[in-house]
Enzyme design. Structure first.
Site, short mmCIF file in Angstrom:
data_model
loop_
_atom_site.label_atom_id
_atom_site.label_comp_id
_atom_site.label_asym_id
_atom_site.label_seq_id
_atom_site.Cartn_x
_atom_site.Cartn_y
_atom_site.Cartn_z
N ASP A 1 26.26 29.26 2.97
CA ASP A 1 26.52 30.68 3.21
C ASP A 1 25.36 31.54 2.74
O ASP A 1 24.78 31.30 1.67
CB ASP A 1 27.80 31.08 2.47
CG ASP A 1 28.22 32.51 2.73
OD1 ASP A 1 28.15 32.94 3.90
OD2 ASP A 1 28.61 33.20 1.76
N HIS B 1 30.72 43.58 0.43
CA HIS B 1 30.76 42.44 -0.47
C HIS B 1 31.16 42.86 -1.89
O HIS B 1 30.93 43.98 -2.31
CB HIS B 1 29.38 41.77 -0.56
CG HIS B 1 29.02 40.96 0.65
ND1 HIS B 1 28.18 41.42 1.63
CD2 HIS B 1 29.38 39.71 1.02
CE1 HIS B 1 28.03 40.47 2.56
NE2 HIS B 1 28.76 39.44 2.21
N HIS C 1 32.43 39.24 6.80
CA HIS C 1 32.03 39.06 5.40
C HIS C 1 32.65 40.18 4.57
O HIS C 1 33.07 41.21 5.09
CB HIS C 1 30.51 39.10 5.28
CG HIS C 1 29.83 37.86 5.77
ND1 HIS C 1 29.04 37.08 4.96
CD2 HIS C 1 29.83 37.26 6.99
CE1 HIS C 1 28.57 36.06 5.66
NE2 HIS C 1 29.05 36.15 6.90
N GLY C 2 32.73 39.98 3.26
CA GLY C 2 33.30 41.01 2.39
C GLY C 2 34.80 41.18 2.57
O GLY C 2 35.35 42.25 2.33
N ASN D 1 35.50 35.41 5.62
CA ASN D 1 34.90 34.92 4.38
C ASN D 1 35.51 35.62 3.17
O ASN D 1 35.60 36.85 3.13
CB ASN D 1 33.40 35.20 4.39
CG ASN D 1 32.65 34.36 5.38
OD1 ASN D 1 33.24 33.69 6.23
ND2 ASN D 1 31.33 34.36 5.28
N THR E 1 35.22 37.02 -3.78
CA THR E 1 35.57 37.81 -4.96
C THR E 1 37.07 37.77 -5.24
O THR E 1 37.50 37.72 -6.41
CB THR E 1 35.09 39.26 -4.80
OG1 THR E 1 33.67 39.26 -4.63
CG2 THR E 1 35.45 40.10 -6.02
#
Length: 278
Positions: A83, A177, A205-206, A227, A230
């Site tokens: 990634d 992100h 993403h994020g 994805n 966190t």
């Protein structure tokens, strides 16, 4: 079970209009928990290893080989993916180690340089049967390098996919992100327009900052690979804190890493349910 290529998992979901959970591996406990969560949900999953994680471990090989071993032993299809790689040499190493896919991130570069560099990576990976995700438009919050206001233009996305030959495209549609709150606002209309503009799967993403109902709507609008990192780290760290608060004398890491692993597995199972067939 033999290692499942990423393209099989993502293309099937793309055709079915469902989402694929792609979760970042920071260390062995993360990888074990992600696989456990996927097995409980009876859903395929992608284990992701970022360039930041490679730096943390001092190299790709140890964490990659461990993830590949877990993927091969899993009771559900599991792929292993590199990634956010910005270094073409790291991409080549991932190919040599047997990872089924890479995400090459040249979004910091001017458009023409992004196209040329990504095309070189795609050519190398395709010669070895490896699937490539590219990025167009910048996803905010990654080391301060990206502008949260940037969005991916559908016409540019169509041209980028044609010029580079990427197999999937990470797009900027409002997520950021490293969010620790789940209040991101996605542009669902833009997702639908991007889905219509390109014939490859779209990648969000994020996603940790996106609430469950909006994740489901993003998939319905055309997003395929989702994805998450966190959000799992919050679950992991929260479980460790809770255990040590209740057992301050514990010094054996296995005592607090066990509940952390359980918390991540539960989060993965839940999110795969959000992304799966409705």
């Amino acid at each position: 079970m033999p290692l499942t290529p990423t393209h099989e998992i993502v293309r099937r979901a793309h055709a079915d209009g469902t989402g694929v959970g792609a979760f970042n591996v920071l260390q062995l406990e993360h990888a074990e928990a992600i696989v456990t969560g996927a097995e409980r949900a009876d859903r395929p999953v992608v284990l992701q290893i970022s360039e930041n994680t490679v730096r943390y471990h001092g190299g790709l090989e140890p964490v990659a080989l461990a993830s590949l071993a877990l993927a091969r032993a899993a009771k559900t299809p599991v792929a292993v993916h590199l990634d956010h790689a910005e270094n073409p040499d790291l991409v080549r190493e991932a190919v040599e180690l047997g990872l089924g896919s890479v995400m090459f991130d040249a979004a910091r570069l001017p458009y023409e340089e992004n196209v040329a560099t990504t095309r070189e990576v795609v050519d190398h990976c395709h010669r070895h049967g490896v699937w490539v995700e590219g990025e167009l438009g910048e996803v905010g919050g990654k080391g301060g390098a990206h502008d949260p206001g940037v969005r991916t233009d559908p016409d540019e996305a169509r041209a980028f996919v044609a010029a580079t030959g990427v197999d999937a495209l990470a797009v900027a549609v409002g997520s950021v992100h490293q969010m620790v709150t789940r209040d991101a606002v996605l542009d669902l209309d833009l997702i639908a327009r991007l889905r219509a503009a390109v014939d490859v799967p779209l990648v969000l993403h994020g996603s940790s900052g996106v609430p469950d109902p909006l994740l489901a709507r993003a998939v319905a609008a055309g997003m395929t690979k989702v994805n998450v990192s966190t959000h799992l780290n919050k679950a992991f760290t929260g479980a460790v804190r809770d255990h040590l608060a209740a057992h301050p004398a514990d010094v054996d890491p296995r005592r607090y890493l066990t509940p952390a692993r359980v918390a991540v597995a539960e989060a993965v199972s839940h999110l795969l349910g959000v992304l799966g067939p409705r």
